[in-house]
Design a protein around this motif. Structure first.
Motif, PDB file in Angstrom:
ATOM      1  N   VAL A   1       0.828  -1.203   0.000  1.00 39.56           N
ATOM      2  CA  VAL A   1       0.000   0.000   0.000  1.00 39.56           C
ATOM      3  C   VAL A   1       0.871   1.265   0.000  1.00 39.56           C
ATOM      4  O   VAL A   1       1.867   1.328   0.706  1.00 39.56           O
ATOM      5  N   ARG A   2       0.477   2.247  -0.819  1.00 39.84           N
ATOM      6  CA  ARG A   2       1.207   3.534  -0.818  1.00 39.84           C
ATOM      7  C   ARG A   2       0.298   4.637  -0.286  1.00 39.84           C
ATOM      8  O   ARG A   2      -0.798   4.851  -0.798  1.00 39.84           O
TER       9      ARG A   2
ATOM     10  N   ILE B   1      -9.857  -6.243   4.593  1.00 33.32           N
ATOM     11  CA  ILE B   1      -8.424  -5.994   4.830  1.00 33.32           C
ATOM     12  C   ILE B   1      -7.997  -4.592   4.416  1.00 33.32           C
ATOM     13  O   ILE B   1      -6.835  -4.243   4.518  1.00 33.32           O
ATOM     14  N   ASP B   2      -8.936  -3.765   3.959  1.00 29.67           N
ATOM     15  CA  ASP B   2      -8.571  -2.365   3.686  1.00 29.67           C
ATOM     16  C   ASP B   2      -8.830  -1.484   4.921  1.00 29.67           C
ATOM     17  O   ASP B   2      -7.913  -0.921   5.497  1.00 29.67           O
TER      18      ASP B   2
ATOM     19  N   TYR C   1      -5.244  -0.949   6.437  1.00 32.77           N
ATOM     20  CA  TYR C   1      -4.373  -1.715   5.539  1.00 32.77           C
ATOM     21  C   TYR C   1      -3.254  -2.427   6.306  1.00 32.77           C
ATOM     22  O   TYR C   1      -2.071  -2.229   6.020  1.00 32.77           O
ATOM     23  N   ALA C   2      -3.619  -3.225   7.277  1.00 30.79           N
ATOM     24  CA  ALA C   2      -2.647  -4.001   8.048  1.00 30.79           C
ATOM     25  C   ALA C   2      -1.546  -3.111   8.624  1.00 30.79           C
ATOM     26  O   ALA C   2      -0.383  -3.511   8.702  1.00 30.79           O
TER      27      ALA C   2
ATOM     28  N   ILE D   1       3.524  -8.770   5.315  1.00 29.13           N
ATOM     29  CA  ILE D   1       2.947  -7.568   5.933  1.00 29.13           C
ATOM     30  C   ILE D   1       1.881  -7.910   6.969  1.00 29.13           C
ATOM     31  O   ILE D   1       1.741  -7.225   7.967  1.00 29.13           O
ATOM     32  N   GLN D   2       1.164  -9.010   6.728  1.00 30.09           N
ATOM     33  CA  GLN D   2       0.106  -9.358   7.684  1.00 30.09           C
ATOM     34  C   GLN D   2       0.698  -9.788   9.021  1.00 30.09           C
ATOM     35  O   GLN D   2       0.058  -9.633  10.059  1.00 30.09           O
ATOM     36  N   HIS D   3       1.899 -10.340   9.017  1.00 33.66           N
ATOM     37  CA  HIS D   3       2.543 -10.677  10.285  1.00 33.66           C
ATOM     38  C   HIS D   3       3.117  -9.412  10.932  1.00 33.66           C
ATOM     39  O   HIS D   3       2.925  -9.167  12.126  1.00 33.66           O
ATOM     40  N   LEU D   4       3.796  -8.599  10.105  1.00 36.44           N
ATOM     41  CA  LEU D   4       4.392  -7.359  10.628  1.00 36.44           C
ATOM     42  C   LEU D   4       3.337  -6.478  11.309  1.00 36.44           C
ATOM     43  O   LEU D   4       3.619  -5.794  12.295  1.00 36.44           O
TER      44      LEU D   4
END
Ligand code: FAD
Ligand code: AMP
Lengths: 253, 308
Positions: free
Chosen positions: A17-18, A124-125, B128-129, B262-265
């Motif tokens: 994501v940015r 997840i957003d 976003y995680a 990223i989901q773990h981080l």
């Protein structure tokens, strides 16, 4: 029994994501979008229940921009019977809040009269983890969130839930809302013939205005920023050096 | 302004850690009333009354609230809501099951996983995680908020607020509890531990997770896991750290055989010091690690356990 599965179109989970430099949000132009991973699991569960003879019809519903059609086609290709798109925004950057989504879903449910709604645990957003619970409250139905096992009977469902301390099993009366967690199942890929067939399945289109729901956000997004960056670390050569660093430099052991 | 804080209570047990940290997060918003709703929760209410800054405790001791079922607890909170501007709870799986339901009953949005309270209307939360932080300002009459506790220190325990018992409201009777499968452990709780040692797919089996547990025991640490390790059956679900697992911010996090998706981080990158042990020097976990060790974990983890 009829099942409704709400599916959301979100940024693909593999995409980095940015955050836009002006703090106005996240850049969603030209990035890969997919079905929310939890919603794939919900669709899969509905299909398995249909294959087991417990469900007759699966209706996928998506709320958002017109392009959410693609997400609905994916659900149809996996095995949903028909789809309803509710166009509630013209701009991909304008996310519809869970409260408005729940109100729109309630309007659909008042018409369709399903016995079960299978939704994702969280999108997840926005990572809100709210829509299923809100919908359940608006309908006055029972709810079972974070499902990792579902046993459906004719007037109830026994659901094992993933909770902080381990697992909890509850029995809910139908009609019910069940939100699914990652370990419920492994969603299937749509086969090419099924993707072709899905193009012919019915996809109805409505607008939020048709359903008389006000989708004005309750939360104004003041700004969107990058999370704090971590300072670069070091690579140590062996366990002895690691222990020394943790003791002397970091002081954590 | 008045705040109603739903305490994390299960029977007579209260999670002081979660409740006290959420209390710190919202203390600036006004007088805080703590609600304890469970079966046999008198002791929990007495403990809640000792938390610094609590104005009053309400104890709803009733079988209907015994297993934290969302429908009756949400109805109870909604019935109390008139007196409060903010309804808050630590962002546990139990509260996140209940609060959105409360918000919908009140026709307001829920604000999940708040990491900073800017003012009574304005909150920061990760999206976003955790790859972006959003600041949102609510226009709702009441704010229903869950607090991600990892970044807050717990309030002290020298208070003595009054406890008021209240009767249950009507139970809609929509669901019933069947059983809990809870892993009993002597280790510290994952979300409050000072040190966490986590294993990923690289650990390879449930059997080999013992070397992760041995290191954890040496450090008096909690044990965590990646989703891949949990899915593969190496570790129980309640050890999962990440976007959809637990969020931890210990002083020291040691990731062994975890690639760093990223989901773990999302669940550990706010730890003070991060150590990564991975045999692949390209693994993304090294980008967030303060100390990286490129090594086979089957050599490095036992060696580290011995060296401590
Ligand atoms: C919607 C969604 C939500 C998710 N939520 C979460 C979540 O909450 N938490 C989470 O963790 N994941 C989550 N995931 C999954 C995530 O994307 C990754 O798949 C997962 O974190 C990978 O786990 P891993 O690092 O253990 O496995 P892998 O990515 O397979 O990495 C294993 C690592 O071990 C190393 N290794 C192997 N053998 C050894 C050895 N002998 N010695 C040293 N190193 C070794 C390898 O080099 C590799 O880097 C989610 C995914 C989705 C789609
Ligand atoms: N815009 C939407 N369209 C369809 N379903 C949605 C939408 N938003 C949320 N949902 C459903 O609600 C679940 C939880 O989302 P959230 O509450 O936003 O985290 C998702 O996994 C979907 O099943």
């Amino acid at each position: 029994m009829k099942v409704i599965v709400p599916v959301k179109r979100v940024i693909d989970y593999n995409v980095k994501v940015r955050v836009k430099a002006d703090g106005s949000g996240v850049d969603l132009a030209n990035v890969k979008m997919s079905m929310n991973p939890f919603d794939e699991i919900a669709v899969e569960e509905a299909i398995r229940l249909k294959e087991a003879g417990k469900v007759e019809e699966i209706v996928a519903v998506s709320i958002g921009v017109k392009q959410s059609q693609e997400t609905l086609r994916t659900a149809l290709a996996m095995g949903a019977d028909r789809a309803i798109l509710i166009v509630a925004s013209e701009d991909v950057h304008n996310d519809i809040e869970p409260l408005a989504v729940a109100k729109l879903l309630k309007a659909v449910i008042d018409e369709e009269k399903p016995e079960l709604v299978l939704c994702g645990k969280q999108a997840i957003d926005n990572d809100m983890n709210a829509t299923g619970q809100m919908l359940s409250a608006l309908l006055g139905w029972s709810q079972a969130t974070y499902a990792s096992e579902v046993a459906l009977e004719s007037d109830s469902a026994t659901v094992t839930r993933e909770v902080d301390g381990g697992l909890q099993t509850i029995k809910v009366k139908l009609p019910a809302i069940i939100s699914v967690d990652l370990r419920l199942n492994e969603p299937r890929y749509a086969s090419l013939p099924n993707i072709m067939k899905a193009k012919k399945k019915p996809l109805d289109e409505k607008t939020a205005a048709d359903l008389g729901v006000d989708v004005t956000p309750r939360l104004e997004i003041v700004k969107t920023s990058e999370p704090a960056e971590r300072a670069a670390g070091v690579i140590v050569s062996d366990v002895a050096e690691l222990v020394a660093k943790l003791k002397d430099e970091a002081g954590v052991i | 302004m008045a705040v109603l804080l739903l305490a994390e209570v299960n029977g007579a047990d209260i999670s002081v850690d979660q409740t006290a940290k959420a209390l710190t997060a919202v203390a600036s918003l006004g007088d805080v009333t703590v609600l304890c709703a469970s079966a046999g929760c008198g002791d929990a209410a007495a403990t809640a009354a000792t938390l610094d800054g609590v104005a009053r405790v309400i104890c709803a001791d009733d079988a209907a609230y015994g297993n934290g079922l969302a429908e009756p607890v949400a109805d109870l909170i909604a019935s109390l809501a008139g007196d409060y501007d903010h309804i808050v709870a630590p962002a546990t799986s139990s509260a996140k099951n209940i609060l959105p339901r409360v918000a919908a009953l009140l026709d307001v949005m829920v604000i999940s996983d708040v990491t900073a309270v800017v003012d009574g209307d304005t909150f920061e939360r990760p999206i976003y995680a955790g790859n972006a932080i959003q600041t949102v300002k609510s226009s709702d009459a009441k704010k229903v908020v869950s607090i991600r506790t990892a970044g807050f220190d717990g309030a002290g325990e020298t208070g003595s607020a009054a406890v008021e018992n209240i009767a249950a409201v009507a139970n809609p009777g929509l669901s019933e509890w069947v059983e809990d499968k809870v892993q009993e452990s002597d280790r510290p709780d994952l979300t409050s531990a000072k040190v966490v040692v986590s294993g990923g797919r690289g650990v390879g089996s449930e059997e080999d997770f013992k070397i992760i547990e041995a290191l954890a025991d040496k450090l008096n640490a909690a044990v965590g896991a990646s989703r891949a390790a949990v899915d593969s059956g190496y570790a129980p679900n309640d050890w999962q750290v990440g976007q959809t697992g637990k969020v931890v911010a210990p002083d020291l996090y040691i990731a062994c055989g975890i690639s760093g998706a990223i989901q773990h981080l999302a669940g550990m990158k706010d730890s003070k010091v991060i150590v990564a042990i991975n045999k692949d020097e390209e693994a993304p976990i090294f980008q967030v690690a303060d100390y990286g060790l490129v090594a086979d974990l089957f050599d490095a983890v036992p060696a580290l356990t011995d060296a401590l």
